[in-house]
Motif scaffolding. Structure first.
Motif, PDB file in Angstrom:
ATOM      1  N   ASP A 266       0.834  -1.208   0.000  1.00 17.63           N
ATOM      2  CA  ASP A 266       0.000   0.000   0.000  1.00 17.63           C
ATOM      3  C   ASP A 266       0.868   1.257   0.000  1.00 17.63           C
ATOM      4  O   ASP A 266       2.075   1.208   0.228  1.00 17.63           O
ATOM      5  N   LYS A 267       0.201   2.388  -0.247  1.00 14.66           N
ATOM      6  CA  LYS A 267       0.913   3.664  -0.386  1.00 14.66           C
ATOM      7  C   LYS A 267       1.750   3.992   0.844  1.00 14.66           C
ATOM      8  O   LYS A 267       2.871   4.467   0.739  1.00 14.66           O
ATOM      9  N   GLY A 268       1.187   3.755   2.017  1.00 19.99           N
ATOM     10  CA  GLY A 268       1.866   4.125   3.255  1.00 19.99           C
ATOM     11  C   GLY A 268       3.155   3.348   3.445  1.00 19.99           C
ATOM     12  O   GLY A 268       4.157   3.879   3.937  1.00 19.99           O
ATOM     13  N   LEU A 269       3.145   2.076   3.069  1.00 18.99           N
ATOM     14  CA  LEU A 269       4.321   1.227   3.282  1.00 18.99           C
ATOM     15  C   LEU A 269       5.397   1.463   2.240  1.00 18.99           C
ATOM     16  O   LEU A 269       6.579   1.217   2.496  1.00 18.99           O
ATOM     17  N   ALA A 270       4.984   1.925   1.056  1.00 21.42           N
ATOM     18  CA  ALA A 270       5.910   1.975  -0.086  1.00 21.42           C
ATOM     19  C   ALA A 270       7.192   2.737   0.233  1.00 21.42           C
ATOM     20  O   ALA A 270       8.269   2.377  -0.237  1.00 21.42           O
TER      21      ALA A 270
ATOM     22  N   PHE B  42       4.249  -2.142  -7.179  1.00 19.17           N
ATOM     23  CA  PHE B  42       2.972  -1.468  -7.384  1.00 19.17           C
ATOM     24  C   PHE B  42       2.425  -1.109  -6.009  1.00 19.17           C
ATOM     25  O   PHE B  42       2.237  -1.984  -5.163  1.00 19.17           O
ATOM     26  N   SER B  43       2.164   0.199  -5.777  1.00 17.69           N
ATOM     27  CA  SER B  43       1.746   0.592  -4.427  1.00 17.69           C
ATOM     28  C   SER B  43       0.540   1.529  -4.435  1.00 17.69           C
ATOM     29  O   SER B  43       0.245   2.162  -3.425  1.00 17.69           O
ATOM     30  N   ASP B  44      -0.174   1.577  -5.555  1.00 14.80           N
ATOM     31  CA  ASP B  44      -1.346   2.458  -5.603  1.00 14.80           C
ATOM     32  C   ASP B  44      -2.545   1.718  -4.996  1.00 14.80           C
ATOM     33  O   ASP B  44      -3.501   1.369  -5.682  1.00 14.80           O
ATOM     34  N   VAL B  45      -2.428   1.455  -3.680  1.00 16.37           N
ATOM     35  CA  VAL B  45      -3.406   0.624  -2.980  1.00 16.37           C
ATOM     36  C   VAL B  45      -3.966   1.397  -1.800  1.00 16.37           C
ATOM     37  O   VAL B  45      -3.214   1.837  -0.931  1.00 16.37           O
ATOM     38  N   ASP B  46      -5.276   1.572  -1.771  1.00 11.91           N
ATOM     39  CA  ASP B  46      -5.927   2.312  -0.681  1.00 11.91           C
ATOM     40  C   ASP B  46      -6.012   1.453   0.574  1.00 11.91           C
ATOM     41  O   ASP B  46      -5.918   0.229   0.509  1.00 11.91           O
ATOM     42  N   PRO B  47      -6.239   2.093   1.742  1.00 11.95           N
ATOM     43  CA  PRO B  47      -6.350   1.313   2.986  1.00 11.95           C
ATOM     44  C   PRO B  47      -7.455   0.248   2.920  1.00 11.95           C
ATOM     45  O   PRO B  47      -7.300  -0.835   3.460  1.00 11.95           O
ATOM     46  N   ASN B  48      -8.583   0.552   2.276  1.00  9.80           N
ATOM     47  CA  ASN B  48      -9.581  -0.484   1.991  1.00  9.80           C
ATOM     48  C   ASN B  48      -9.560  -0.684   0.476  1.00  9.80           C
ATOM     49  O   ASN B  48     -10.229   0.030  -0.261  1.00  9.80           O
ATOM     50  N   PRO B  49      -8.743  -1.632  -0.019  1.00 11.82           N
ATOM     51  CA  PRO B  49      -8.502  -1.712  -1.463  1.00 11.82           C
ATOM     52  C   PRO B  49      -9.779  -1.975  -2.258  1.00 11.82           C
ATOM     53  O   PRO B  49     -10.674  -2.700  -1.790  1.00 11.82           O
ATOM     54  N   ASN B  50      -9.848  -1.369  -3.440  1.00  9.47           N
ATOM     55  CA  ASN B  50     -11.063  -1.477  -4.252  1.00  9.47           C
ATOM     56  C   ASN B  50     -10.715  -1.945  -5.667  1.00  9.47           C
ATOM     57  O   ASN B  50      -9.555  -2.185  -5.991  1.00  9.47           O
ATOM     58  N   GLU B  51     -11.774  -2.041  -6.502  1.00  5.49           N
ATOM     59  CA  GLU B  51     -11.579  -2.605  -7.844  1.00  5.49           C
ATOM     60  C   GLU B  51     -10.776  -1.664  -8.750  1.00  5.49           C
ATOM     61  O   GLU B  51     -10.166  -2.114  -9.727  1.00  5.49           O
ATOM     62  N   VAL B  52     -10.745  -0.371  -8.403  1.00  2.00           N
ATOM     63  CA  VAL B  52      -9.936   0.572  -9.192  1.00  2.00           C
ATOM     64  C   VAL B  52      -8.448   0.267  -8.972  1.00  2.00           C
ATOM     65  O   VAL B  52      -7.654   0.186  -9.918  1.00  2.00           O
TER      66      VAL B  52
ATOM     67  N   LEU C  30      -7.313  -2.553  -8.095  1.00  4.93           N
ATOM     68  CA  LEU C  30      -7.085  -3.885  -8.665  1.00  4.93           C
ATOM     69  C   LEU C  30      -6.809  -3.797 -10.169  1.00  4.93           C
ATOM     70  O   LEU C  30      -5.855  -4.403 -10.673  1.00  4.93           O
ATOM     71  N   THR C  31      -7.637  -3.024 -10.867  1.00  2.00           N
ATOM     72  CA  THR C  31      -7.441  -2.884 -12.313  1.00  2.00           C
ATOM     73  C   THR C  31      -6.064  -2.286 -12.609  1.00  2.00           C
ATOM     74  O   THR C  31      -5.340  -2.770 -13.484  1.00  2.00           O
ATOM     75  N   ALA C  32      -5.693  -1.261 -11.837  1.00  2.00           N
ATOM     76  CA  ALA C  32      -4.380  -0.630 -12.045  1.00  2.00           C
ATOM     77  C   ALA C  32      -3.257  -1.624 -11.747  1.00  2.00           C
ATOM     78  O   ALA C  32      -2.236  -1.659 -12.451  1.00  2.00           O
ATOM     79  N   GLY C  33      -3.437  -2.436 -10.726  1.00  2.00           N
ATOM     80  CA  GLY C  33      -2.422  -3.432 -10.356  1.00  2.00           C
ATOM     81  C   GLY C  33      -2.243  -4.478 -11.443  1.00  2.00           C
ATOM     82  O   GLY C  33      -1.113  -4.867 -11.773  1.00  2.00           O
ATOM     83  N   VAL C  34      -3.362  -4.945 -12.000  1.00  2.00           N
ATOM     84  CA  VAL C  34      -3.288  -5.953 -13.067  1.00  2.00           C
ATOM     85  C   VAL C  34      -2.591  -5.358 -14.292  1.00  2.00           C
ATOM     86  O   VAL C  34      -1.770  -6.013 -14.943  1.00  2.00           O
TER      87      VAL C  34
ATOM     88  N   GLY D  75      -2.583  -7.688  -3.403  1.00  2.00           N
ATOM     89  CA  GLY D  75      -1.559  -8.486  -4.089  1.00  2.00           C
ATOM     90  C   GLY D  75      -2.106  -9.839  -4.517  1.00  2.00           C
ATOM     91  O   GLY D  75      -1.897 -10.290  -5.653  1.00  2.00           O
ATOM     92  N   LYS D  76      -2.834 -10.501  -3.606  1.00  2.00           N
ATOM     93  CA  LYS D  76      -3.418 -11.804  -3.939  1.00  2.00           C
ATOM     94  C   LYS D  76      -4.390 -11.671  -5.109  1.00  2.00           C
ATOM     95  O   LYS D  76      -4.454 -12.528  -5.993  1.00  2.00           O
ATOM     96  N   MET D  77      -5.150 -10.573  -5.118  1.00  2.00           N
ATOM     97  CA  MET D  77      -6.132 -10.381  -6.190  1.00  2.00           C
ATOM     98  C   MET D  77      -5.493 -10.061  -7.536  1.00  2.00           C
ATOM     99  O   MET D  77      -6.009 -10.447  -8.580  1.00  2.00           O
TER     100      MET D  77
END
Ligand SMILES: [Zn+2]
Length: 381
Positions: free
Chosen positions: A40-44, A66-76, A78-82, A105-107
């Motif tokens: 996630d962004k905070g850890l990056a 890839f660290s564009d991950v919100d504290p409650n990760p969402n499908e947006v 996920l799409t960016a991560g893929v 990450g798992k998703m």
């Protein structure tokens, strides 16, 4: 006592301080040559992430991040991560972090090879069989908190950014092939996160232990998990560098997630919709909900907690356990009500609707209804 081990249950786990160094071996074991580290962004920006990327690079694995991950990760997210995964030519994922980094990450590994939208794989009936299992990329998981236990779970929680609902996405192959549990990665957690994540692990154990379903293996794991939290969380909270306490909390987190195969309950049914709507910290929200849920479930769980209390070193049976939980929360500055986390004018009706469709509902020992959930939300808010 040296808190080290190589475990094969519930998946391959390299457990022990300093073992992040074995990340290249873990990737080889999982069949990954070009990993994408998802966090996630905070850890990056933290040193533990930079050091981990250095370990990857030195071993010829690149430093894909890839660290564009919100504290409650969402499908947006996920799409960016893929997209990042495909663009970088990766062949596996290192899911790194607390719940957000691990779950997203798992998703990413799961969705990298699927053609249907993620919501088609919600944990409903046998929807997981819709997935192309052969296209799921391998996953190495590295927890950096001790709470979620997602490193040993076969599901991820993804928030629908349109409806603000938390959805559980399940597939057996989402269970990471290799996990590195290195308690040194958790020593930098601030007190607030140490308490919140630790109490999430505690809530997983308490709810699994309370669930009426038949699963004696999980029951035993839940009891020992509660014991580890009770004995070690105060130590980790008081001194973040107490590596033995940090190690035992890391075990407790994995145990909580293993145990909750048996079921979660009202604590999570309340906290999931609250978190989805108001973005409160998951574990802290659970901790606030726990005393009210124990009171509510009392008739159904008193006997089993009378038994547990003895082993946990708590006098006074179930009532003793209840007052212990309140004192435990107070000792770690957990607020009394969820509204203290900054929520004003909560929409109770919407929250109740969210709770009723939450999969955790079914694991509660007393049936949850519109009426009793309304009462519970009013109590905790
Ligand atoms: Zn939880």
């Amino acid at each position: 006592m040296s808190l080290q081990g190589n475990w094969s249950y519930p998946t391959a786990i390299k457990f022990g301080a300093g073992r992040i160094k074995e990340l290249p071996e873990a990737c080889a074991q999982a069949g990954i040559k070009r990993p994408l580290l998802v966090t996630d962004k905070g850890l990056a920006d933290l040193p533990i992430t930079k050091d981990t990327l250095d370990i990857m690079e030195a071993a010829g694995l690149g430093r894909g991040l890839f660290s564009d991950v919100d504290p409650n990760p969402n499908e947006v997210n996920l799409t960016a991560g893929v997209e990042a995964y495909k663009a970088g030519g990766h062949d596996g994922v290192i899911a790194f972090g607390g719940g957000s980094g691990l779950d997203l990450g798992k998703m990413v590994a799961f969705m990298a090879g699927q053609s249907r939208p993620v919501w088609d794989f919600e944990d409903v009936g046998d929807w997981w069989t819709r997935a192309d299992a052969a296209a799921i990329a391998p996953i190495v998981a590295v927890p950096t908190t001790a709470g979620t236990g997602s490193e040993v779970g076969r599901a991820s929680v993804i928030t629908n950014s349109q409806t603000h609902e938390k959805k559980i996405i399940f597939h057996p192959k989402v269970l990471p092939s290799v996990v590195i549990c290195d308690p040194e990665l958790t020593v930098g957690m601030p007190k607030f996160i140490t308490a919140g994540t630790g109490l999430d692990a505690f809530a997983h154990c308490v709810e699994a232990y309370s669930s009426p379903h038949y699963h004696p293996m999980s029951q035993g794991i839940a009891l020992e998990g509660m014991k580890l939290v009770i004995d070690n969380l105060p130590r980790a909270y008081a001194d973040g560098t107490d590596i033995e306490a940090r190690a035992n909390m890391m075990s407790a987190a994995a145990m909580g997630a293993t145990a909750f195969q048996k079921g979660l309950g009202a604590i999570h049914a309340l906290s999931h919709p609250i978190g989805a709507m108001y973005h409160t910290h998951h574990g802290t929200t659970n901790a606030i909900c726990m005393p009210a849920v124990l009171r509510f479930n009392a008739p159904a769980i008193k006997d089993r907690f009378d038994l547990a209390a003895g082993y946990l070193g708590i006098t006074g049976g179930f009532e003793g356990f209840q007052s212990f939980v309140q004192d435990f929360n107070d000792s770690m500055a957990i607020p009394k009500r969820v509204s203290d986390l900054g929520i004003s004018n909560p929409e109770i009706d919407t929250l109740v609707k969210g709770a009723l469709i939450d999969p955790s509902c079914g694991g509660n020992p007393i049936e949850l209804t519109k009426e009793n959930l309304t009462q519970l939300f009013n109590e905790v808010l």
